[in-house]
Write an enzyme that holds these catalytic residues in place. Structure first.
Site, mmCIF file in Angstrom:
data_model
loop_
_atom_site.group_PDB
_atom_site.id
_atom_site.type_symbol
_atom_site.label_atom_id
_atom_site.label_comp_id
_atom_site.label_asym_id
_atom_site.label_seq_id
_atom_site.Cartn_x
_atom_site.Cartn_y
_atom_site.Cartn_z
ATOM 1 N N LYS A 201 0.801 -1.247 -0.363
ATOM 2 C CA LYS A 201 0.051 0.040 0.175
ATOM 3 C C LYS A 201 0.884 1.516 0.099
ATOM 4 O O LYS A 201 2.188 1.237 0.273
ATOM 5 C CB LYS A 201 -1.039 0.016 0.987
ATOM 6 C CG LYS A 201 -1.901 -1.310 1.396
ATOM 7 C CD LYS A 201 -2.804 -1.254 0.143
ATOM 8 C CE LYS A 201 -3.563 -2.560 -0.265
ATOM 9 N NZ LYS A 201 -4.427 -3.047 0.678
HETATM 10 C C1 LIG Z 1 -5.247 -4.244 1.554
HETATM 11 C C2 LIG Z 1 -6.795 -4.182 1.688
HETATM 12 C C3 LIG Z 1 -7.541 -4.289 2.905
HETATM 13 C C4 LIG Z 1 -6.996 -5.075 4.177
HETATM 14 O O1 LIG Z 1 -5.850 -4.431 4.744
HETATM 15 P P1 LIG Z 1 -4.914 -5.378 5.343
HETATM 16 O O2 LIG Z 1 -3.740 -4.327 6.080
HETATM 17 O O3 LIG Z 1 -4.080 -6.003 4.449
HETATM 18 O O4 LIG Z 1 -5.380 -6.211 6.453
HETATM 19 C C5 LIG Z 1 -8.737 -4.027 2.958
HETATM 20 N N1 LIG Z 1 -9.381 -3.828 1.962
HETATM 21 C C6 LIG Z 1 -8.810 -3.525 0.820
HETATM 22 C C7 LIG Z 1 -9.504 -2.915 -0.188
HETATM 23 C C8 LIG Z 1 -7.402 -3.564 0.694
HETATM 24 O O5 LIG Z 1 -7.075 -3.287 -0.657
#
Ligand SMILES: *Cc1c(COP(=O)(O)O)cnc(C)c1O
Length: 423
Positions: A201
């Site tokens: 991210k």
């Molecule tokens: C990455 C992501 C999550 C979850 O995040 P984590 O930190 O991996 O638990 C939830 N929703 C979306 C759309 C994501 O891309």
């Protein structure tokens, strides 16, 4: 410099690949200052929730223009905490975008409630006020919109809808940190906004998450929830010279550590720079694909600043002799780490078995899923990396294109996708 000559025989058929080594679809960028910030925390002896968490939360709230930012151990924990703060429970329904990562819906199930899957617009792959409205029932208690690929949803329309139903609007903003809608930053557009600090991210802390809100009561509930439901944290008790604490709610250990916060804080400082580079890469792709009708980038809307977490294209099956699976494999063979985001959540076996969801529930999301490809996009990609990806895509699409005459000859090919959208 020698201009790389692209051999037309596909690597998957034994030809020379465009790239010798696979370019991943995402890669975190960690510089020496990031490393030094984490080492400082290690030397400080304060490893879990401490001063770095508070510093990161303050910087994050400021960045997105929210009153409160609460750091948690993952984006999933952030979504779960948001559902807890809203008091979602058994008997409740929450409307959730269907084309998303499973965690967007799982957080509803964690609370014993039922996700109801909203379809997406076929051009943007975002939920709309219309698709959300189609899911309303007397049990609807909240809406979770997903800013797919990094483009904010139409928040004016979604907010108006949520307000007219008197239910809160939650943004799964895990893709869209740094984006904005009509000049207002993501993180201040919904009642609660949830972010991820996962390695792929925008702000990478390894793992981590954040909820932002202007509602002090919800913020307090989320702070307790991440710490077992306890009414104070150990630092507050130390400051007050007190040992006593009380558990008010059932909570979890969803804390973010100082180690992760130090890294996240550094990464947050580079956010606008990294989004600017992501935007440049997206433009380079856009320009390269203008003359390639077999491949359509997602539509972007002028009132949004896209955060470009993902660069997603949709293949036109009527113009290709290969399906998405083969195009995917051919691109991997060329050294391009394409990916697919996502299998619509309602098609996962768990949801089919537990909630009786099935094909046909969200036709646009299902059709999109069959045609989607995510191309590599991360700030450290060089222009040469982007050009390799473009060369590989054009090579593969070229090899699998139907002749223009064949496309023009069949009326079905021209109208199939649009007829389906409205039919
Ligand atoms: C990455 C992501 C999550 C979850 O995040 P984590 O930190 O991996 O638990 C939830 N929703 C979306 C759309 C994501 O891309």
């Amino acid at each position: 410099m020698n201009t790389p000559e692209v051999e037309t025989r596909l690597a998957i058929d034994g030809g020379r690949p465009v790239r010798e080594s696979l370019l991943p679809y995402a890669r975190p960028e960690i510089d020496d200052d990031d490393i030094a910030a984490v080492v400082d925390v290690l030397r400080s002896g304060w490893l879990t929730t401490g001063p770095r968490v508070a510093e990161f939360e303050a910087a994050f709230a400021e960045q997105v223009g929210a009153r409160d930012a609460i750091a948690l151990s993952s984006g999933t924990a952030a979504l779960h905490a948001a559902m807890h703060a809203l008091g979602i429970g058994p008997g409740d329904e929450v409307i959730v975008a269907s084309l998303t990562f499973a965690a967007t819906a799982n957080c509803v199930v964690f609370q014993g409630a039922q996700p109801v899957f909203a379809d997406v617009d076929p051009q943007t792959l975002l939920v709309t006020a219309e698709s959300v409205s189609a899911c309303k029932s007397p049990r609807t208690k909240a809406i979770i919109a997903v800013d797919f690929a990094g483009q904010p949803c139409d928040y004016d329309a979604l907010r108006a809808l949520a307000a007219s139903w008197n239910v809160p609007l939650v943004a799964d903003a895990c893709h869209s940190l740094g984006g904005s809608y009509r000049g207002q930053p993501v993180g201040s557009l919904a009642d609660l906004s949830c972010f991820s600090l996962h390695a792929v991210k925008h702000v990478a802390a390894g793992e981590g998450g954040v909820v932002t809100t202007d509602n002090a009561e919800w913020a307090g509930r989320i702070r307790r929830f991440r710490n077992h439901g306890i009414d104070s944290d150990h630092r507050e008790r130390a400051a007050q010279g007190s040992w006593s604490y009380q558990m008010i709610d059932l909570g979890y250990n969803y804390r973010l550590s100082d180690l992760q916060s130090a890294l996240a804080l550094r990464q947050l400082g580079k956010l606008s720079q990294s989004i600017a580079r992501r935007r440049e890469i997206a433009r380079r792709y856009d320009q390269a694909f203008v003359g390639c009708p077999a491949l359509r980038p997602l539509a972007t809307r002028p009132e949004t600043e896209h955060a470009w977490h993902l660069y997603v294209v949709q293949l036109d099956p009527d113009r290709l002799t290969a399906d998405r699976r083969l195009v995917f494999q051919a691109l991997r063979a060329e050294g391009v780490g394409v990916n697919v985001h996502y299998l619509p959540v309602h098609l996962h076996p768990y949801y089919r078995e537990q909630f009786g969801t099935a094909e046909g529930d969200c036709p646009a999301a299902e059709r999109a899923y069959e045609q989607l490809l995510t191309l590599p996009l991360f700030p450290a990609m060089t222009d040469a990396d982007v050009d390799d990806c473009v060369a590989a895509v054009l090579k593969v699409i070229g090899a699998y294109s139907r002749s223009p005459a064949a496309v023009a000859a069949s009326p079905r090919l021209v109208s199939a996708s649009t007829a389906g959208d409205h039919g």
